[in-house]
Design a protein around this motif. Structure first.
Motif, PDB file in Angstrom:
ATOM      1  N   ARG A  81       1.081  -0.891  -0.322  1.00 19.48           N
ATOM      2  CA  ARG A  81       0.007  -0.401  -0.075  1.00 19.48           C
ATOM      3  C   ARG A  81       0.783   1.126  -0.073  1.00 19.48           C
ATOM      4  NH1 ARG A  81      -5.397   0.241   0.156  1.00 19.48           N
ATOM      5  NH2 ARG A  81      -7.005  -2.583  -1.003  1.00 19.48           N
ATOM      6  N   ALA A  82       2.116   1.344   0.570  1.00 14.89           N
ATOM      7  CA  ALA A  82       2.969   1.874   0.535  1.00 14.89           C
ATOM      8  C   ALA A  82       3.209   2.542  -1.099  1.00 14.89           C
ATOM      9  CB  ALA A  82       4.405   2.148   1.233  1.00 14.89           C
ATOM     10  N   LEU A  83       3.789   1.251  -1.520  1.00 12.63           N
ATOM     11  CA  LEU A  83       3.574   2.075  -3.552  1.00 12.63           C
ATOM     12  C   LEU A  83       2.711   3.182  -4.075  1.00 12.63           C
ATOM     13  CD1 LEU A  83       5.978  -0.071  -5.184  1.00 12.63           C
ATOM     14  CD2 LEU A  83       3.307   0.510  -6.067  1.00 12.63           C
ATOM     15  N   THR A  84       1.140   1.781  -3.622  1.00 14.25           N
ATOM     16  CA  THR A  84       0.347   2.048  -4.594  1.00 14.25           C
ATOM     17  C   THR A  84       0.193   3.754  -3.575  1.00 14.25           C
ATOM     18  OG1 THR A  84      -1.319   1.362  -2.529  1.00 14.25           O
ATOM     19  CG2 THR A  84      -0.701   0.304  -4.503  1.00 14.25           C
ATOM     20  N   HIS A  85       0.130   4.434  -3.397  1.00 16.00           N
ATOM     21  CA  HIS A  85       0.208   5.868  -2.306  1.00 16.00           C
ATOM     22  C   HIS A  85       0.918   6.480  -3.436  1.00 16.00           C
ATOM     23  CE1 HIS A  85      -2.639   4.413   0.740  1.00 16.00           C
ATOM     24  NE2 HIS A  85      -1.733   4.199   1.635  1.00 16.00           N
ATOM     25  N   GLN A  86       1.440   6.253  -3.868  1.00 14.72           N
ATOM     26  CA  GLN A  86       2.549   7.356  -4.566  1.00 14.72           C
ATOM     27  C   GLN A  86       2.315   6.567  -6.106  1.00 14.72           C
ATOM     28  OE1 GLN A  86       7.001   6.697  -3.809  1.00 14.72           O
ATOM     29  NE2 GLN A  86       6.399   4.337  -2.522  1.00 14.72           N
ATOM     30  N   LEU A  87       1.937   5.672  -6.569  1.00 12.18           N
ATOM     31  CA  LEU A  87       1.605   5.316  -7.964  1.00 12.18           C
ATOM     32  C   LEU A  87       0.020   6.437  -8.409  1.00 12.18           C
ATOM     33  CD1 LEU A  87       1.757   2.993 -10.173  1.00 12.18           C
ATOM     34  CD2 LEU A  87       0.399   1.480  -8.534  1.00 12.18           C
ATOM     35  N   VAL A  88      -0.205   6.603  -7.290  1.00 11.60           N
ATOM     36  CA  VAL A  88      -2.159   6.878  -8.265  1.00 11.60           C
ATOM     37  C   VAL A  88      -1.633   8.659  -8.100  1.00 11.60           C
ATOM     38  CG1 VAL A  88      -3.450   5.130  -6.685  1.00 11.60           C
ATOM     39  CG2 VAL A  88      -2.418   6.909  -5.545  1.00 11.60           C
ATOM     40  N   HIS A  90       0.957   9.690  -9.954  1.00 16.28           N
ATOM     41  CA  HIS A  90       0.218   9.767 -11.271  1.00 16.28           C
ATOM     42  C   HIS A  90      -1.167  10.150 -12.110  1.00 16.28           C
ATOM     43  CE1 HIS A  90       4.756   8.915 -12.057  1.00 16.28           C
ATOM     44  NE2 HIS A  90       4.934   8.920 -10.898  1.00 16.28           N
ATOM     45  N   ARG A  91      -0.963  11.188 -12.003  1.00 21.69           N
ATOM     46  CA  ARG A  91      -2.871  11.117 -12.217  1.00 21.69           C
ATOM     47  C   ARG A  91      -3.326  10.703 -13.780  1.00 21.69           C
ATOM     48  NH1 ARG A  91      -0.534  14.731  -9.105  1.00 21.69           N
ATOM     49  NH2 ARG A  91      -0.795  16.895 -10.395  1.00 21.69           N
ATOM     50  N   ILE A  92      -2.607  10.933 -15.053  1.00 25.88           N
ATOM     51  CA  ILE A  92      -3.151  10.996 -16.559  1.00 25.88           C
ATOM     52  C   ILE A  92      -3.071   9.292 -16.621  1.00 25.88           C
ATOM     53  CG2 ILE A  92      -3.080  11.747 -18.620  1.00 25.88           C
ATOM     54  CD1 ILE A  92      -1.421  13.830 -17.560  1.00 25.88           C
ATOM     55  N   ALA A  93      -3.495   8.424 -15.400  1.00 20.48           N
ATOM     56  CA  ALA A  93      -3.636   7.040 -15.936  1.00 20.48           C
ATOM     57  C   ALA A  93      -4.920   6.504 -14.997  1.00 20.48           C
ATOM     58  CB  ALA A  93      -2.565   6.437 -14.433  1.00 20.48           C
ATOM     59  N   GLU A 166      -0.288  -6.198   1.176  1.00 19.15           N
ATOM     60  CA  GLU A 166       0.045  -6.687  -0.114  1.00 19.15           C
ATOM     61  C   GLU A 166      -0.935  -6.050  -0.268  1.00 19.15           C
ATOM     62  OE1 GLU A 166       0.039  -9.455  -3.980  1.00 19.15           O
ATOM     63  OE2 GLU A 166      -1.088  -8.860  -2.350  1.00 19.15           O
ATOM     64  N   SER A 167      -0.945  -5.492  -2.171  1.00 16.45           N
ATOM     65  CA  SER A 167      -1.868  -5.371  -2.753  1.00 16.45           C
ATOM     66  C   SER A 167      -1.627  -5.260  -4.279  1.00 16.45           C
ATOM     67  CB  SER A 167      -2.295  -4.010  -3.055  1.00 16.45           C
ATOM     68  OG  SER A 167      -3.079  -3.384  -3.850  1.00 16.45           O
ATOM     69  N   LYS A 168      -2.734  -5.813  -5.010  1.00 18.02           N
ATOM     70  CA  LYS A 168      -2.703  -6.077  -6.617  1.00 18.02           C
ATOM     71  C   LYS A 168      -3.553  -4.737  -7.678  1.00 18.02           C
ATOM     72  CE  LYS A 168      -3.073 -11.118  -5.308  1.00 18.02           C
ATOM     73  NZ  LYS A 168      -3.046 -11.120  -4.583  1.00 18.02           N
ATOM     74  N   VAL A 169      -2.669  -4.609  -8.702  1.00 18.55           N
ATOM     75  CA  VAL A 169      -4.186  -3.252  -9.092  1.00 18.55           C
ATOM     76  C   VAL A 169      -3.493  -3.677 -10.525  1.00 18.55           C
ATOM     77  CG1 VAL A 169      -2.779  -1.927  -8.082  1.00 18.55           C
ATOM     78  CG2 VAL A 169      -1.223  -2.100  -9.598  1.00 18.55           C
ATOM     79  N   VAL A 170      -5.044  -3.100 -11.438  1.00 16.26           N
ATOM     80  CA  VAL A 170      -4.840  -2.429 -12.777  1.00 16.26           C
ATOM     81  C   VAL A 170      -4.770  -1.876 -13.779  1.00 16.26           C
ATOM     82  CG1 VAL A 170      -5.936  -3.440 -14.557  1.00 16.26           C
ATOM     83  CG2 VAL A 170      -5.811  -5.055 -13.192  1.00 16.26           C
ATOM     84  N   MET A 171      -3.106  -1.096 -14.272  1.00 11.33           N
ATOM     85  CA  MET A 171      -3.356   0.110 -13.878  1.00 11.33           C
ATOM     86  C   MET A 171      -3.183   0.802 -16.101  1.00 11.33           C
ATOM     87  SD  MET A 171       0.610   0.811 -12.859  1.00 11.33           S
ATOM     88  CE  MET A 171       1.843  -0.138 -13.104  1.00 11.33           C
ATOM     89  N   THR A 172      -3.988   1.445 -16.348  1.00  9.86           N
ATOM     90  CA  THR A 172      -3.414   1.595 -17.686  1.00  9.86           C
ATOM     91  C   THR A 172      -2.550   3.161 -17.980  1.00  9.86           C
ATOM     92  OG1 THR A 172      -5.185   0.595 -17.920  1.00  9.86           O
ATOM     93  CG2 THR A 172      -4.626   2.472 -19.652  1.00  9.86           C
ATOM     94  N   MET A 173      -1.519   3.503 -18.959  1.00  9.58           N
ATOM     95  CA  MET A 173      -1.687   4.630 -19.184  1.00  9.58           C
ATOM     96  C   MET A 173      -0.997   4.292 -20.284  1.00  9.58           C
ATOM     97  SD  MET A 173       1.280   4.834 -15.833  1.00  9.58           S
ATOM     98  CE  MET A 173       1.127   4.986 -14.545  1.00  9.58           C
ATOM     99  N   ASN A 174      -1.514   5.876 -21.197  1.00  8.78           N
ATOM    100  CA  ASN A 174      -0.787   5.894 -22.039  1.00  8.78           C
ATOM    101  C   ASN A 174       1.130   6.233 -22.464  1.00  8.78           C
ATOM    102  OD1 ASN A 174       0.223   8.987 -22.073  1.00  8.78           O
ATOM    103  ND2 ASN A 174      -2.092   9.387 -22.048  1.00  8.78           N
ATOM    104  N   CYS A 175       1.161   6.178 -23.216  1.00  5.91           N
ATOM    105  CA  CYS A 175       3.080   6.094 -23.779  1.00  5.91           C
ATOM    106  C   CYS A 175       3.510   7.014 -23.520  1.00  5.91           C
ATOM    107  CB  CYS A 175       3.276   5.987 -25.026  1.00  5.91           C
ATOM    108  SG  CYS A 175       2.983   4.562 -25.943  1.00  5.91           S
ATOM    109  N   SER A 177       2.837   9.413 -20.257  1.00  7.05           N
ATOM    110  CA  SER A 177       2.855   9.476 -19.507  1.00  7.05           C
ATOM    111  C   SER A 177       3.172   8.411 -19.199  1.00  7.05           C
ATOM    112  CB  SER A 177       1.028   8.286 -19.115  1.00  7.05           C
ATOM    113  OG  SER A 177       0.359   9.877 -18.725  1.00  7.05           O
ATOM    114  N   LEU A 178       3.921   7.047 -19.287  1.00  5.57           N
ATOM    115  CA  LEU A 178       4.353   5.680 -19.235  1.00  5.57           C
ATOM    116  C   LEU A 178       6.209   6.110 -19.119  1.00  5.57           C
ATOM    117  CD1 LEU A 178       2.761   3.081 -20.812  1.00  5.57           C
ATOM    118  CD2 LEU A 178       3.539   3.277 -18.602  1.00  5.57           C
ATOM    119  N   ILE A 179       6.437   7.068 -20.165  1.00  7.98           N
ATOM    120  CA  ILE A 179       7.520   7.596 -20.240  1.00  7.98           C
ATOM    121  C   ILE A 179       7.682   8.693 -18.845  1.00  7.98           C
ATOM    122  CG2 ILE A 179       9.200   9.515 -21.553  1.00  7.98           C
ATOM    123  CD1 ILE A 179       7.075   8.490 -24.343  1.00  7.98           C
ATOM    124  N   HIS A 180       7.059  10.055 -18.838  1.00  9.48           N
ATOM    125  CA  HIS A 180       7.606  10.284 -17.450  1.00  9.48           C
ATOM    126  C   HIS A 180       7.296   9.805 -16.370  1.00  9.48           C
ATOM    127  CE1 HIS A 180       6.669  14.058 -14.992  1.00  9.48           C
ATOM    128  NE2 HIS A 180       5.821  13.580 -14.265  1.00  9.48           N
TER     129      HIS A 180
END
Length: 241
Positions: A81-88, A90-93, A166-175, A177-180
């Motif tokens: 959950r520490a990782l997912t707090h950072q992950l979200v 990235h808002r264009i996703a 532990e957590s599980k996610v499905v995430m979608t990003m455009n290219c 956003s992924l580069i950033h």
């Protein structure tokens, strides 16, 4: 409660990605219509090598918005959950995350930081605490169920779960956003867990779409200098000054 391991899987990507990016770029610089060009691209009238070469040259100029038309979707497990707090942040996703409200966490798995794993007494204390959390969660769940909360007991018992859960996610990003994302999270200064995930994702995408991702990675590699400044640089690259 066992320790969990990181796993990254690519679920989906935009079909004909190279041709789609090529068509979008050509639309920007050509009087023609991308809709008429598209069948030619799919039929092979313009080779993939020629398309990729054209894309590469335009990207070098700094024009990169057309790569937003291509997206990739990943499934990731074995993250905290520490990782997912950072992950979200990235808002264009788009994100779909396993719910602690609906998923029973009596036997939750956890992420063990390497620095803790390297110190035997710290590892032992950490694992003892994870076990205690599991027991408290189970006790609270039982108490709340008996008090009338029923199936909703999880949503209150979950308040004792740690960031290590532990957590599980499905995430979608455009290219784009992924580069950033890779510029920030592949950096040596990024937190170790999200950096490990980012490099696994990048390894997959370098094989899937090399024309876009072969040079993706830490921002300093693109700039040839460290943008973090004297106070925060890791020393891999010279400072801009």
């Amino acid at each position: 409660m066992p320790e969990s391991r990181l796993e990254v899987k690519l679920l989906s990507g935009t079909p004909s990605a190279v041709s789609l990016i090529y068509a979008a770029f050509r639309q920007c610089y050509s009087p023609g219509f991308a809709g008429e060009l598209w069948p030619q691209l799919l039929s092979g009238d313009v080779s993939q090598e020629k398309q990729a070469d054209f894309i590469g040259k335009i990207l070098e100029s700094g024009h990169d918005s057309p790569v937003e038309h291509v997206c990739y979707t990943f499934a990731v497990q074995g993250i905290s959950r520490a990782l997912t707090h950072q992950l979200v942040r990235h808002r264009i996703a788009s994100y779909s995350q396993q719910s602690q409200r609906y998923v029973d966490a009596q036997d939750f798995q956890y992420i063990l930081p390497p620095a803790i794993a390297a110190v035997p007494e710290a590892k032992q204390r950490f694992e003892q605490f994870m076990g205690e959390v599991g027991r408290v969660y189970s006790d609270l769940q039982s108490m709340l169920t008996k008090s009338g909360r029923g199936a909703k007991a999880n949503e209150d018992a979950r308040f004792v779960l740690p960031q290590a859960a532990e957590s599980k996610v499905v995430m979608t990003m455009n290219c784009r956003s992924l580069i950033h994302f890779f510029e920030l999270r592949c950096c040596r200064r990024a937190q170790w867990e999200i950096r490990k995930m980012a490099w696994k994702m990048l390894k997959i995408l370098r094989m899937e779409l090399p024309v876009i991702f072969s040079k993706a990675g830490p921002r300093c590699e693109r700039l040839s200098y460290c943008p973090e400044g004297k106070k925060f640089t890791c020393g891999k690259m010279p400072l801009k000054s």
